[in-house]
Design a protein around this motif. Structure first.
Motif, PDB file in Angstrom:
ATOM      1  N   GLY A 151       0.820  -1.195   0.000  1.00  0.00           N
ATOM      2  CA  GLY A 151       0.000   0.000   0.000  1.00  0.00           C
ATOM      3  C   GLY A 151       0.857   1.249   0.000  1.00  0.00           C
ATOM      4  O   GLY A 151       1.941   1.279   0.586  1.00  0.00           O
ATOM      5  N   GLY A 160      -4.847   6.483   2.303  1.00  0.00           N
ATOM      6  CA  GLY A 160      -4.316   5.555   1.337  1.00  0.00           C
ATOM      7  C   GLY A 160      -4.516   6.076  -0.074  1.00  0.00           C
ATOM      8  O   GLY A 160      -5.564   6.637  -0.398  1.00  0.00           O
ATOM      9  N   SER A 177      -3.142   4.023  -2.842  1.00  0.00           N
ATOM     10  CA  SER A 177      -3.121   2.880  -3.733  1.00  0.00           C
ATOM     11  C   SER A 177      -2.759   1.628  -2.961  1.00  0.00           C
ATOM     12  O   SER A 177      -2.147   1.693  -1.893  1.00  0.00           O
ATOM     13  N   CYS A 178      -3.119   0.496  -3.516  1.00  0.00           N
ATOM     14  CA  CYS A 178      -2.703  -0.788  -2.964  1.00  0.00           C
ATOM     15  C   CYS A 178      -2.711  -1.812  -4.077  1.00  0.00           C
ATOM     16  O   CYS A 178      -3.553  -1.751  -4.977  1.00  0.00           O
ATOM     17  N   CYS A 193       5.261   3.781   1.887  1.00  0.00           N
ATOM     18  CA  CYS A 193       4.821   2.460   1.469  1.00  0.00           C
ATOM     19  C   CYS A 193       4.740   1.568   2.694  1.00  0.00           C
ATOM     20  O   CYS A 193       5.454   1.758   3.679  1.00  0.00           O
ATOM     21  N   CYS A 249      -4.767  -6.657   0.044  1.00  0.00           N
ATOM     22  CA  CYS A 249      -4.968  -5.297   0.506  1.00  0.00           C
ATOM     23  C   CYS A 249      -6.032  -5.223   1.593  1.00  0.00           C
ATOM     24  O   CYS A 249      -6.997  -5.987   1.594  1.00  0.00           O
ATOM     25  N   GLU A 279      -5.389   0.564   8.062  1.00  0.00           N
ATOM     26  CA  GLU A 279      -3.960   0.836   8.103  1.00  0.00           C
ATOM     27  C   GLU A 279      -3.250   0.051   9.196  1.00  0.00           C
ATOM     28  O   GLU A 279      -2.080  -0.293   9.049  1.00  0.00           O
ATOM     29  N   TYR A 313      -1.320  -3.218   8.318  1.00  0.00           N
ATOM     30  CA  TYR A 313      -0.054  -3.227   7.594  1.00  0.00           C
ATOM     31  C   TYR A 313       1.091  -3.399   8.585  1.00  0.00           C
ATOM     32  O   TYR A 313       1.202  -2.659   9.562  1.00  0.00           O
TER      33      TYR A 313
END
Length: 123
Positions: free
Chosen positions: A35, A47, A49-50, A96, A103, A107, A110
């Motif tokens: 991501g 965010g 993109s992923c 990143c 995905c 958050e 991650y």
């Protein structure tokens, strides 16, 4: 040692392009979702993109759709964010991050984060 290092940020004029890199070491990036996130002064992190493991699915919010493209080079163990038609509102620190598999909109899921790279869009 698990590490993500962003690079490619800098100063660009509105309408210009930048390509950000996210180099992974200590693990195989291809088995993770990657991501890209950004945080601008005075704004919450968002965010942008992923891409899922094995590049099955990609996601973009409306704010960047059609302008940003996420990709991965497995041989280089590196992910990229190509940013075109940049706007002043794209100015932010870009990060990143990865999580195993696919995905997530959350958050907190991650596992590893890079230190960020500054993108400034200004005339």
């Amino acid at each position: 040692q698990l590490q993500l290092v962003e690079s490619g940020g800098g100063l660009v004029q509105p309408g210009g392009s930048l390509r950000l890199s996210c180099a992974a070491s200590g693990f195989t990036l291809d088995t993770y979702a990657v991501g890209w996130f950004r945080q601008a002064p005075g704004k919450e992190r968002e965010g942008v993109s992923c891409i899922s493991r094995r590049d099955v699915i990609t996601y973009y919010p409306e704010s960047v759709k059609g302008r940003f493209t996420i990709s991965r080079d497995s041989a280089k163990n590196t992910a990229y964010l190509q940013m075109n038609a940049l706007k002043p509102e794209d100015t932010a620190v870009y990060y990143c991050a990865v999580l195993p598999g696919y995905c997530s909109p959350y958050e907190s899921q991650y596992d590893h984060w890079g230190q960020g790279t500054q993108v400034t869009v200004s005339s």
